[in-house]
Design a protein around this motif. Structure first.
Motif, PDB file in Angstrom:
ATOM      1  N   PRO A  63       0.636  -1.062  -0.312  1.00 57.26           N
ATOM      2  CA  PRO A  63       0.074   0.006   0.244  1.00 57.26           C
ATOM      3  C   PRO A  63       1.009   1.478   0.091  1.00 57.26           C
ATOM      4  O   PRO A  63       2.319   1.376   0.285  1.00 57.26           O
ATOM      5  CB  PRO A  63      -0.803   0.128   1.531  1.00 57.26           C
ATOM      6  N   VAL A  64      -0.045   2.560   0.122  1.00 60.16           N
ATOM      7  CA  VAL A  64       1.097   3.913  -0.591  1.00 60.16           C
ATOM      8  C   VAL A  64       1.770   4.055   0.658  1.00 60.16           C
ATOM      9  O   VAL A  64       2.174   4.771   1.003  1.00 60.16           O
ATOM     10  CB  VAL A  64      -0.150   4.865  -0.417  1.00 60.16           C
ATOM     11  N   THR A  82       6.976  11.060 -12.018  1.00 60.07           N
ATOM     12  CA  THR A  82       5.368  12.280 -12.493  1.00 60.07           C
ATOM     13  C   THR A  82       4.768  11.267 -11.913  1.00 60.07           C
ATOM     14  O   THR A  82       3.430  10.789 -12.288  1.00 60.07           O
ATOM     15  CB  THR A  82       5.739  11.950 -13.928  1.00 60.07           C
ATOM     16  N   GLY A  83       5.208  10.351 -10.755  1.00 62.37           N
ATOM     17  CA  GLY A  83       4.308   8.742 -10.670  1.00 62.37           C
ATOM     18  C   GLY A  83       4.124   8.979  -8.717  1.00 62.37           C
ATOM     19  O   GLY A  83       4.007   8.697  -8.247  1.00 62.37           O
ATOM     20  N   VAL A  84       3.953  10.026  -8.272  1.00 64.03           N
ATOM     21  CA  VAL A  84       3.402  11.029  -7.337  1.00 64.03           C
ATOM     22  C   VAL A  84       1.950  10.338  -7.368  1.00 64.03           C
ATOM     23  O   VAL A  84       1.168   9.812  -7.713  1.00 64.03           O
ATOM     24  CB  VAL A  84       3.336  11.729  -6.729  1.00 64.03           C
ATOM     25  N   ARG A  85       1.604   9.156  -5.894  1.00 58.80           N
ATOM     26  CA  ARG A  85       0.476   8.127  -5.582  1.00 58.80           C
ATOM     27  C   ARG A  85      -0.661   9.003  -6.172  1.00 58.80           C
ATOM     28  O   ARG A  85      -0.125  10.005  -4.619  1.00 58.80           O
ATOM     29  CB  ARG A  85       0.847   7.004  -4.683  1.00 58.80           C
ATOM     30  N   ARG A  86      -1.785   8.338  -5.896  1.00 59.21           N
ATOM     31  CA  ARG A  86      -3.127  10.265  -5.472  1.00 59.21           C
ATOM     32  C   ARG A  86      -2.466   9.951  -4.252  1.00 59.21           C
ATOM     33  O   ARG A  86      -3.181  11.791  -3.749  1.00 59.21           O
ATOM     34  CB  ARG A  86      -4.076   8.923  -5.939  1.00 59.21           C
ATOM     35  N   ASP A  87      -2.809   9.246  -3.376  1.00 54.96           N
ATOM     36  CA  ASP A  87      -3.311   9.543  -1.705  1.00 54.96           C
ATOM     37  C   ASP A  87      -2.579  10.260  -1.525  1.00 54.96           C
ATOM     38  O   ASP A  87      -2.465  11.393  -0.325  1.00 54.96           O
ATOM     39  CB  ASP A  87      -3.644   8.138  -1.168  1.00 54.96           C
ATOM     40  N   LEU A  88      -0.948  10.168  -1.717  1.00 53.64           N
ATOM     41  CA  LEU A  88       0.221  11.095  -1.098  1.00 53.64           C
ATOM     42  C   LEU A  88      -0.152  12.538  -1.683  1.00 53.64           C
ATOM     43  O   LEU A  88       0.081  13.321  -1.191  1.00 53.64           O
ATOM     44  CB  LEU A  88       1.228  10.148  -1.764  1.00 53.64           C
ATOM     45  N   LYS A 138       0.680  14.687   9.994  1.00 49.05           N
ATOM     46  CA  LYS A 138      -0.070  15.759   9.196  1.00 49.05           C
ATOM     47  C   LYS A 138      -0.648  14.199   8.142  1.00 49.05           C
ATOM     48  O   LYS A 138      -1.540  14.101   7.718  1.00 49.05           O
ATOM     49  CB  LYS A 138      -0.155  16.332   8.744  1.00 49.05           C
ATOM     50  N   LEU A 139       0.507  13.739   7.291  1.00 47.65           N
ATOM     51  CA  LEU A 139       1.073  12.949   6.614  1.00 47.65           C
ATOM     52  C   LEU A 139       0.065  11.028   7.004  1.00 47.65           C
ATOM     53  O   LEU A 139      -0.398  10.678   6.357  1.00 47.65           O
ATOM     54  CB  LEU A 139       1.786  12.090   6.486  1.00 47.65           C
ATOM     55  N   ARG A 140       0.343  11.063   8.380  1.00 44.87           N
ATOM     56  CA  ARG A 140      -0.247   9.852   9.058  1.00 44.87           C
ATOM     57  C   ARG A 140      -1.855   9.914   8.961  1.00 44.87           C
ATOM     58  O   ARG A 140      -2.576   9.200   8.824  1.00 44.87           O
ATOM     59  CB  ARG A 140       0.347   9.266   9.874  1.00 44.87           C
ATOM     60  N   GLU A 141      -2.192  10.904   9.348  1.00 48.34           N
ATOM     61  CA  GLU A 141      -4.033  11.277   9.531  1.00 48.34           C
ATOM     62  C   GLU A 141      -4.429  11.594   7.769  1.00 48.34           C
ATOM     63  O   GLU A 141      -5.285  10.989   8.119  1.00 48.34           O
ATOM     64  CB  GLU A 141      -3.603  12.972  10.116  1.00 48.34           C
ATOM     65  N   ALA A 142      -3.728  12.369   6.972  1.00 46.89           N
ATOM     66  CA  ALA A 142      -4.644  12.201   6.361  1.00 46.89           C
ATOM     67  C   ALA A 142      -4.783  10.883   5.028  1.00 46.89           C
ATOM     68  O   ALA A 142      -5.485  10.292   4.679  1.00 46.89           O
ATOM     69  CB  ALA A 142      -3.494  13.109   4.625  1.00 46.89           C
ATOM     70  N   LEU A 143      -3.364   9.753   5.221  1.00 43.27           N
ATOM     71  CA  LEU A 143      -3.205   8.248   4.590  1.00 43.27           C
ATOM     72  C   LEU A 143      -3.442   7.208   5.832  1.00 43.27           C
ATOM     73  O   LEU A 143      -3.872   6.038   5.628  1.00 43.27           O
ATOM     74  CB  LEU A 143      -1.634   7.906   4.215  1.00 43.27           C
TER      75      LEU A 143
END
Length: 207
Positions: free
Chosen positions: A120-121, A132-138, A187-192
């Motif tokens: 997973p992400v 150019t491959g930054v994952r959508r959720d990230l 913040k990243l943990r919360e968003a992901l």
């Protein structure tokens, strides 16, 4: 993990210069500064492409080295490794494109992703993001960070700087880097959904 800068041979052909030595010699022989470009242009280009996209990366990379060349007389020659200096310049230049960067991540967050049977992400999402491959959720999570928090987390994750190097790049104390990185990761943990895409860098961060 940070490694020493690769060397280049001098005119004598048998001595390898550190980054600082290259910069020092380039003050009298400007053409020698090209060795620094050869060492780090690719890394700076990848960093710029991940943050602003491939279209802007070439110009930002060129401007980074133009700025570095113009400022070479002010470089602290006690710093053998010029990577933090170069990535600091690149990050400052990214700062002129904050809105473009935010728009890029927000746009990437809306791009449908193919179904993958991979980890997973959460697992190394930041480090694995290509030009150019930054994952959508990230991408959505990065768009939600403030500029200063995004700078520090991406210098650690994408420029592969440790805490002390990131502090040098940003011109702030190491404690400030630690604090901003902690806030950014929270913040990243919360968003992901509880995932921590930068935890794997902890073991490689030296301060």
């Amino acid at each position: 993990m940070t490694v020493g800068p690769p060397g280049v041979r001098t005119r004598e052909g048998n001595v390898q210069d550190s980054d600082a030595q290259v910069i020092a010699r380039s003050r009298d022989e400007p053409e020698l500064f090209a060795a620094l470009f050869d060492r780090y242009a690719g890394a700076v280009h990848r960093y710029a492409a991940r943050r602003l996209g491939p279209e802007a990366a070439e110009d930002l990379m060129a401007e980074t080295f133009t700025t570095a060349f113009q400022r070479r007389h002010t470089y602290d020659l006690k710093r053998a490794d010029a990577r933090p200096w170069l990535f600091g310049i690149a990050t400052n230049l990214v700062g002129r494109h904050r809105r473009a960067e935010a728009r890029r991540f927000k746009a990437l967050a809306k791009v449908p992703e193919p179904v993958e049977h991979e980890e997973p992400v959460a697992d190394r999402a930041v480090a694995r993001a290509g030009a150019t491959g930054v994952r959508r959720d990230l991408a959505a999570a990065l768009a939600g960070l403030s500029a200063r928090h995004r700078d520090v987390v991406l210098l650690v994750a994408w420029a592969d700087l440790d805490y002390e190097e990131a502090a040098r790049a940003l011109g702030v104390p190491v404690g400030t880097v630690r604090s901003r990185l902690h806030r950014a990761r929270s913040k990243l943990r919360e968003a992901l959904g509880g995932s921590d895409p930068t935890a794997f860098r902890e073991a490689d961060a030296h301060a």
